[in-house]
Design an enzyme around this catalytic site. Structure first.
Site, PDB file in Angstrom:
ATOM      1  N   SER A   1       1.675  -2.200  11.380  1.00 16.90           N
ATOM      2  CA  SER A   1       2.850  -1.036  11.505  1.00 16.90           C
ATOM      3  C   SER A   1       2.338   0.234  12.005  1.00 16.90           C
ATOM      4  CB  SER A   1       3.472  -0.545  10.405  1.00 16.90           C
ATOM      5  OG  SER A   1       3.076  -0.076   9.266  1.00 16.90           O
ATOM      6  N   LYS A  53       1.727   4.954   5.595  1.00 10.98           N
ATOM      7  CA  LYS A  53       2.537   5.580   6.311  1.00 10.98           C
ATOM      8  C   LYS A  53       2.434   6.945   6.403  1.00 10.98           C
ATOM      9  CE  LYS A  53       5.233   1.557   7.112  1.00 10.98           C
ATOM     10  NZ  LYS A  53       4.275   0.779   6.608  1.00 10.98           N
TER      11      LYS A  53
END
Length: 235
Positions: free
Chosen positions: A156, A194
């Site tokens: 990701s 993230k």
């Protein structure tokens, strides 16, 4: 040894710099190598940086510098072989280990930091595990404070140059600025890597891959465990 695409990109940047003194844009590099996306160029540039062929200059757009060419085109190396010893370059990720030429000089001191299991760059996994082993890291990659390392699982964050199998170096802290890449613990159960964004009273955990949606939480559900300061990669 460079891959064919890495060699093509290095020579394209070198020739463009010789002609105009200005590095090519990502779009120009993408078109020259017939790639479909700029993320492929980002990965090639990161690989060339880590091998010590180019350097990105911080705080300047399109700022690339060719440091050396392959041995077959650069006799000034005098036949020395590249030895993979940690050295530090600055880039979008902060500090990244890259290969250097072995000059026979004494190696620098290292700092042992704990590896605390795996971190998800994709679907979140269980919270950070216990200390499994240690890594010897050059102190200039870390700076002051307490650090730990995590092994990345998932894709990701690939557009930020972080790939499955990488090891990230984390400065232990419980706060982070907007836009920084962090280790976030969600609901005290799952850990993920993230980019942190604050939107009003909410916290967004943003991926660097369009295949993944941004996840938004209330401020009481997300705890910052640390901030990304470096990256290690094996080939």
């Amino acid at each position: 040894m460079l891959t064919r695409k890495q060699h093509e990109l290095l020579m394209f940047v070198h020739e463009r710099m010789k002609e105009s003194g200005i590095p090519p844009s990502f779009d120009e590099m993408k078109d020259a190598l017939d790639l479909k996306s700029k993320s492929g160029i980002h990965r090639l540039i990161t690989a060339l940086e880590e091998r010590g062929f180019i350097r990105r200059l911080p705080n300047r757009a399109r700022a690339l510098e060719v440091i050396k060419l392959p041995d077959s085109m650069n006799p000034s190396l005098g036949g020395r072989k590249a030895k993979f010893e940690p050295s530090v370059i600055e880039g979008d990720l902060g500090k990244v280990a890259k290969p250097t030429i072995d000059t026979g000089q004494r190696s620098e001191p290292v700092v042992n930091i704990p590896v605390m299991g795996r971190i998800a760059a994709g679907t979140p996994i269980e919270a950070i595990q216990n200390h499994s082993h240690t890594l010897a890291i050059p102190p200039q990659m870390l700076g002051p404070g307490e650090h730990f390392a995590l092994e990345v699982r998932g894709d990701s964050m690939i557009d930020a140059g972080i790939f499955d199998g990488d090891t990230v170096l984390i400065h232990k802290q419980n706060t982070a600025s907007n836009g920084e890449i962090v280790v976030a613990l969600v609901d005290d159960e799952e850990a993920t890597l993230k980019r942190l964004r604050r939107k009003g009273n909410s916290i967004a955990l943003e991926a660097a891959n369009p295949a993944y949606e941004t996840r938004i939480f209330g401020p009481d559900r997300v705890a910052v465990q640390g901030k990304l300061v470096g990256l290690l990669r094996k080939y």
